[in-house]
Design an enzyme around this catalytic site. Structure first.
Site, mmCIF file in Angstrom:
data_model
loop_
_atom_site.group_PDB
_atom_site.id
_atom_site.type_symbol
_atom_site.label_atom_id
_atom_site.label_comp_id
_atom_site.label_asym_id
_atom_site.label_seq_id
_atom_site.Cartn_x
_atom_site.Cartn_y
_atom_site.Cartn_z
ATOM 1 N N GLU A 92 0.813 -1.213 0.000
ATOM 2 C CA GLU A 92 0.000 0.000 0.000
ATOM 3 C C GLU A 92 0.842 1.257 0.000
ATOM 4 O O GLU A 92 1.935 1.281 0.544
ATOM 5 C CB GLU A 92 -0.824 0.060 1.288
ATOM 6 N N CYS A 105 2.980 8.563 1.491
ATOM 7 C CA CYS A 105 3.383 7.609 2.524
ATOM 8 C C CYS A 105 3.679 6.290 1.815
ATOM 9 O O CYS A 105 2.813 5.744 1.126
ATOM 10 C CB CYS A 105 2.243 7.448 3.523
ATOM 11 N N CYS A 112 5.119 -6.924 7.824
ATOM 12 C CA CYS A 112 6.149 -6.449 8.753
ATOM 13 C C CYS A 112 6.395 -7.516 9.811
ATOM 14 O O CYS A 112 5.442 -8.052 10.386
ATOM 15 C CB CYS A 112 5.717 -5.151 9.426
ATOM 16 N N CYS A 116 3.470 -5.263 15.759
ATOM 17 C CA CYS A 116 2.881 -4.410 16.798
ATOM 18 C C CYS A 116 1.383 -4.720 16.921
ATOM 19 O O CYS A 116 0.706 -4.957 15.922
ATOM 20 C CB CYS A 116 3.086 -2.935 16.456
ATOM 21 N N CYS A 119 -1.306 -2.579 14.929
ATOM 22 C CA CYS A 119 -1.002 -2.262 13.530
ATOM 23 C C CYS A 119 -1.504 -3.334 12.573
ATOM 24 O O CYS A 119 -1.172 -4.519 12.727
ATOM 25 C CB CYS A 119 0.503 -2.076 13.383
ATOM 26 N N CYS A 332 -1.822 2.650 7.158
ATOM 27 C CA CYS A 332 -1.372 1.642 6.203
ATOM 28 C C CYS A 332 -1.601 0.226 6.706
ATOM 29 O O CYS A 332 -1.530 -0.039 7.879
ATOM 30 C CB CYS A 332 0.101 1.848 5.883
HETATM 31 N N1 SAH Z 1 7.511 0.456 11.029
HETATM 32 C C1 SAH Z 1 7.681 1.855 11.142
HETATM 33 C C2 SAH Z 1 7.040 2.617 10.024
HETATM 34 C C3 SAH Z 1 5.691 2.148 9.574
HETATM 35 S S1 SAH Z 1 4.414 2.135 10.808
HETATM 36 C C4 SAH Z 1 7.220 2.359 12.477
HETATM 37 O O1 SAH Z 1 6.595 1.595 13.217
HETATM 38 O O2 SAH Z 1 7.515 3.496 12.790
HETATM 39 C C5 SAH Z 1 4.285 3.870 10.933
HETATM 40 C C6 SAH Z 1 3.181 4.407 11.720
HETATM 41 O O3 SAH Z 1 1.913 3.830 11.403
HETATM 42 C C7 SAH Z 1 3.307 4.236 13.205
HETATM 43 O O4 SAH Z 1 4.184 5.102 13.851
HETATM 44 C C8 SAH Z 1 1.941 4.638 13.579
HETATM 45 O O5 SAH Z 1 1.954 6.041 13.690
HETATM 46 C C9 SAH Z 1 1.052 4.285 12.400
HETATM 47 N N2 SAH Z 1 0.055 3.292 12.780
HETATM 48 C C10 SAH Z 1 0.085 1.961 12.656
HETATM 49 N N3 SAH Z 1 -1.052 1.408 13.153
HETATM 50 C C11 SAH Z 1 -1.803 2.430 13.589
HETATM 51 C C12 SAH Z 1 -3.070 2.522 14.239
HETATM 52 N N4 SAH Z 1 -3.806 1.427 14.497
HETATM 53 N N5 SAH Z 1 -3.541 3.745 14.559
HETATM 54 C C13 SAH Z 1 -2.808 4.859 14.296
HETATM 55 N N6 SAH Z 1 -1.613 4.832 13.707
HETATM 56 C C14 SAH Z 1 -1.102 3.641 13.361
HETATM 57 FE FE1 SF4 Z 2 5.764 -2.909 11.723
HETATM 58 FE FE2 SF4 Z 2 3.378 -1.779 12.058
HETATM 59 FE FE3 SF4 Z 2 5.012 -2.040 14.137
HETATM 60 FE FE4 SF4 Z 2 5.615 -0.257 12.187
HETATM 61 S S1 SF4 Z 2 3.860 -0.189 13.558
HETATM 62 S S2 SF4 Z 2 7.005 -1.746 13.175
HETATM 63 S S3 SF4 Z 2 4.805 -1.388 10.393
HETATM 64 S S4 SF4 Z 2 4.107 -3.732 12.962
#
Ligand code: SAH
Ligand code: SF4
Length: 347
Positions: A92, A105, A112, A116, A119, A332
């Protein structure tokens, strides 16, 4: 076959002059076709002879992306793209429209491995790293598709950039080089979950792009839960790396903090965060969680403001991130999960 978009300017130049034995300016012509005119077929590069075009076509390829799905926010025009890569995997990218600029973005991995809890990407598993060409290609395809010029790039899409470090560095050079995409280095932000060694390398390698660190919690026991990698690289080590980064680059660091109701939104969390960040030149972005997982809810506006004021009282610059594209799940990873084919693929 070699990927032409995975070459930085120096590599493209030496490929053209040393490997092919052509004039130096041919590299500029090819870069101009791809990065400026968005012409992705060698056969259409009409200031090169037919013979040259044939040789290019036989030895190199352009990382093309196939548009699988697109969603446009009715609220603010935020546009989310789902692309298919050559091997059938999908990634994406998102276009975000601000009054004075357009920001992209982009993704760095298919899925990944960090996983997390909040995410969507993290929950979809991990397939592979993207090549430098696949990373920059997202920018070209969005510019071409939307007929716009992108002024800002954030590496905040799917994947952890510092787990694909070399390709990300290469892609940054291509995004930045004036003869290639040509976006100013201070208009590029790399967001990392926090891999200490790579944060320091990023500074040592002279990458002057902006750095954002996804902290999300100030206590290790809370962060361990949200970001499994924290067990390996706890908060102190990440902050120490950020200090070293700052010593070398003098750059301010962005700290991303997703706010989750009754989990990391208490006054004590804000106080702890201020303590953890002490002495570091930072800008904190508070991001109300996008409820990908139903258990995670957003704090009230009042709670977020109270949290913010505590940080401000400690002299920390902080902003609540203005949300974009809430109606299309612009965080994303979500589009990919919703697309039925993928849902099956990841079961
Ligand atoms: N892996 C890297 C970059 C991609 S994720 C990192 O973790 O920084 C980048 C961003 O996606 C995270 O910092 C967070 O701000 C956003 N993100 C992911 N899941 C989210 C959620 N459920 N609600 C809000 N922001 C989210
Ligand atoms: Fe990976 Fe999502 Fe965690 Fe960023 S926020 S490190 S994309 S699992």
């Amino acid at each position: 076959m070699k990927s032409i978009m995975s070459m930085d300017y120096e590599e493209l130049k030496s490929e053209i002059t040393e490997k092919l034995g052509w004039e130096r300016y041919r590299a500029d012509q090819i870069a101009n076709w791809i990065y400026d005119k968005h012409v992705l077929d060698f056969s259409e590069m009409t200031n090169l002879s037919k013979e040259y075009r044939r040789i290019l076509g036989e030895n190199y390829y352009v990382d093309k992306l196939e548009l699988v799905d697109k969603q446009v926010s009715k609220i603010d025009g935020t546009t989310k793209y789902l692309w298919k890569l050559n091997d059938g995997n999908t990634i994406e990218s998102v276009l975000i429209f601000y009054p004075n600029r357009i920001s992209a973005c982009i993704s760095t991995q298919v899925g990944c491995p960090v996983g997390c809890k909040f995410c969507a990407t993290g929950m979809s598993g991990f397939m592979r790293n993207l090549s430098a060409g696949e990373i920059v290609s997202q920018i070209i395809h969005m510019e071409k598709e939307a007929r716009i010029r992108i002024g800002n790039v954030v590496y905040m899409g799917m994947g952890e950039p510092f787990l694909n470090y070399d390709n990300v560095i290469k892609s940054l050079k291509i995004v930045n080089h004036p003869k290639m995409i040509g976006i100013g280095i201070r208009h590029i932000t790399v967001s990392t979950v926090g891999i200490p060694g790579k944060i320091v390398s990023f500074a040592e390698d002279g990458m002057n792009a902006r750095l954002a660190i996804s902290l999300h919690a100030a206590y290790n026991h809370k962060r361990d839960f949200l970001v499994p990698l924290n067990v390996k690289y706890p908060i102190e080590e990440i902050i120490q790396a950020a200090r070293e980064y700052q010593k070398i680059t003098k750059n301010r660091v962005s700290v991303e903090y997703i706010m989750i109701k009754e989990f990391n939104d208490y006054d004590s969390d804000a106080e702890k965060l201020a303590e953890v960040l002490k002495g570091l030149k930072v800008f904190v972005n508070l991001i109300p969680v996008n409820p990908v997982v139903r258990d995670f809810r957003r704090p009230s506006r009042g709670r977020i403001e109270a949290f913010k004021r505590i940080l401000e009282r400690h002299g920390i610059e902080v902003e609540v991130r203005v949300e974009k594209g809430t109606d299309i799940d612009a965080a994303c990873g979500q589009l990919r999960i919703r697309s039925g084919k993928l849902r099956r693929a990841f079961k």
